[in-house]
Enzyme design. Structure first.
Site, PDB file in Angstrom:
ATOM      1  N   HIS A  12      42.297  44.675  44.820  1.00 18.89           N
ATOM      2  CA  HIS A  12      44.054  44.028  45.366  1.00 18.89           C
ATOM      3  C   HIS A  12      44.546  42.988  44.816  1.00 18.89           C
ATOM      4  O   HIS A  12      45.815  42.429  44.813  1.00 18.89           O
ATOM      5  CB  HIS A  12      43.390  44.205  46.670  1.00 18.89           C
ATOM      6  CG  HIS A  12      42.238  43.380  47.237  1.00 18.89           C
ATOM      7  ND1 HIS A  12      41.440  43.364  47.371  1.00 18.89           N
ATOM      8  CD2 HIS A  12      43.083  42.014  48.298  1.00 18.89           C
ATOM      9  CE1 HIS A  12      40.816  41.786  48.229  1.00 18.89           C
ATOM     10  NE2 HIS A  12      41.701  41.171  48.088  1.00 18.89           N
ATOM     11  N   ASP A  42      37.950  49.222  44.296  1.00 15.16           N
ATOM     12  CA  ASP A  42      38.734  47.700  45.031  1.00 15.16           C
ATOM     13  C   ASP A  42      38.127  47.104  43.403  1.00 15.16           C
ATOM     14  O   ASP A  42      37.561  45.768  43.602  1.00 15.16           O
ATOM     15  CB  ASP A  42      38.415  46.709  45.950  1.00 15.16           C
ATOM     16  CG  ASP A  42      38.863  45.503  46.064  1.00 15.16           C
ATOM     17  OD1 ASP A  42      40.111  45.959  45.204  1.00 15.16           O
ATOM     18  OD2 ASP A  42      39.206  45.224  47.315  1.00 15.16           O
ATOM     19  N   SER A 118      39.166  36.309  47.355  1.00  8.66           N
ATOM     20  CA  SER A 118      38.732  37.797  47.036  1.00  8.66           C
ATOM     21  C   SER A 118      38.355  37.817  45.624  1.00  8.66           C
ATOM     22  O   SER A 118      39.286  36.826  44.953  1.00  8.66           O
ATOM     23  CB  SER A 118      39.993  38.523  47.708  1.00  8.66           C
ATOM     24  OG  SER A 118      39.964  38.879  49.012  1.00  8.66           O
TER      25      SER A 118
END
Length: 140
Positions: A12, A42, A118
């Site tokens: 992402h 992911d 992230s």
């Protein structure tokens, strides 16, 4: 790094990007190319020619393990956040485009991470990587 010249981050983080760069610890921006994209788990693997850093070993994490998450909260400078593994479990999830349902193994952490962390590695005290930060539960 997964191997010399390969960097792992979240899918992402890079999905939809027209161009990719990786900034090394000397603030040098290096061109990167997407080599692998797993939208269910992911995960993205980037090829970064010229990145001269040693690969870090990968380890499995277990409840009670502790370490440091390296991230860029809010898009700011590199920040280290302590973590402790509260549980390792299997969760039902959707892919990064919020489609389909599937199961994957996740770690539930106690940490103060936030948006921008992230793709940051979960680094053990021995310098191995135990996982990648990918999401937060803002209510907990």
């Amino acid at each position: 790094m997964l191997a010399p010249g390969l960097v792992v981050t979240n899918a992402h983080v890079v999905a939809g990007s027209d161009s990719l760069t990786v900034t090394d610890d000397g603030d040098l921006d290096l061109d990167a190319t997407l080599r692998y994209l797993d939208i269910r788990n992911d995960i993205a693997v980037l090829s970064v020619p010229g990145l001269d850093r040693a690969a870090l070993p990968l380890v499995d994490a277990a409840e009670g393990d502790q370490g440091t998450i390296l991230g860029y909260p809010g898009g700011g400078p590199l920040k280290e956040q302590a973590y402790a593994v509260a549980a390792a479990t299997t969760a039902t999830a959707r892919d990064i485009y919020d489609q389909g349902r599937f199961s994957r193994r996740i770690l539930i952490l106690g940490s103060e991470i936030g948006p921008g962390d992230s793709g940051g590695p979960l680094v053990t005290p021995a310098g191995a990587v135990a996982g990648i930060a990918f999401g937060i539960a803002p209510d907990r």
